[in-house]
Scaffold this active site. Structure first.
Site, mmCIF file in Angstrom:
data_model
loop_
_atom_site.group_PDB
_atom_site.id
_atom_site.type_symbol
_atom_site.label_atom_id
_atom_site.label_comp_id
_atom_site.label_asym_id
_atom_site.label_seq_id
_atom_site.Cartn_x
_atom_site.Cartn_y
_atom_site.Cartn_z
ATOM 1 C CG HIS A 168 -1.245 4.127 3.623
ATOM 2 N ND1 HIS A 168 -2.599 3.905 3.702
ATOM 3 C CD2 HIS A 168 -0.679 2.907 3.415
ATOM 4 C CE1 HIS A 168 -2.849 2.620 3.543
ATOM 5 N NE2 HIS A 168 -1.697 1.997 3.367
ATOM 6 C CB SER A 197 -0.955 0.002 1.192
ATOM 7 O OG SER A 197 -0.270 -0.238 2.399
#
Length: 224
Positions: free
Chosen positions: A205, A152
């Site tokens: 992230h 991610s």
């Protein structure tokens, strides 16, 4: 995840995208990254759990033990099918667009940079939490063992860059709303909220998003 750009700069980038799109139609790097993620996922189902943790997850114990490769390899490891599936879909959807625009080498570098920076962000966040803990003796060792893994952070770098490179403006009378910038901001805000909740994904992230933003800024200035 996009930021509005001036028309001249936007057309310069568009020209570069148009010229490279014809050169890389096969999306080989995108497919290769997907296959690598799937291969490591399948490996994790048959290999020793300790081996996977020591070589495909990033955490303070691994870093302190000199297993620096995990800052990259952790971006190819996933917990289960529901973890890998959305990452694979996003990687294919946005990765092929970046590859068609800038080529396979660019995409690979962007993925690896997002993975590395996401790992750095995660580790720094864990250190901060350990140092700020009121009960350091009881919590510090546990915090050092908290691991992160998944594509991610790398995908976030790709997604953020693609969003910033595709301006979408909504006109409301005399006002123009940069919808792409709002979308990029919403991604960042969501990860900040996860960070406040001490969720692993948030810090990683944000690191990946930073890579996407910096890459976009460099492209605007013609540095890449």
């Amino acid at each position: 995840m996009k930021i509005p750009v001036q028309s001249r700069q936007c057309s310069d980038i568009s020209g570069q995208l148009h010229s490279t799109r014809r050169l890389t139609p096969a999306n080989g790097a995108t497919k290769g990254l997907i296959l690598a993620n799937v291969a490591v996922y399948l490996l994790s189902k048959v290999a020793d759990a300790k081996f996977i943790r020591q070589n495909f997850t990033v955490h303070l114990d691994n870093f302190n033990s000199g297993r620096y490769h995990t800052m990259i390899t952790s971006a190819f490891s996933h917990k289960d099918f529901l973890h890998i599936l959305p990452n694979i879909i996003a990687l294919y959807s946005y990765g092929k667009r970046i590859e068609q625009r800038f080529g396979p080498e660019f995409l690979l570098k962007l993925y690896l940079a997002g993975a590395f920076t996401g790992s750095v962000s995660f580790l720094l966040h864990r250190v901060f939490l350990a140092l700020s803990s009121k009960d350091k003796q009881s919590c510090e060792s546990d915090r050092s063992k908290v691991a992160a893994y998944g594509a991610s952070d790398a995908v976030m770098a790709i997604l953020m860059l693609d969003t910033l490179l595709t301006p979408v403006n909504i006109s409301l009378g005399k006002f123009t709303i940069p919808a792409h910038a709002l979308l990029a901001g919403s991604y960042i805000w969501d990860d900040i909220q996860k960070l406040k909740e001490d969720k692993i994904a948030g810090s990683a992230h944000l690191g990946g998003a930073a890579v996407g933003i910096i890459t976009w800024a460099w492209l605007r200035k013609g540095r890449l």
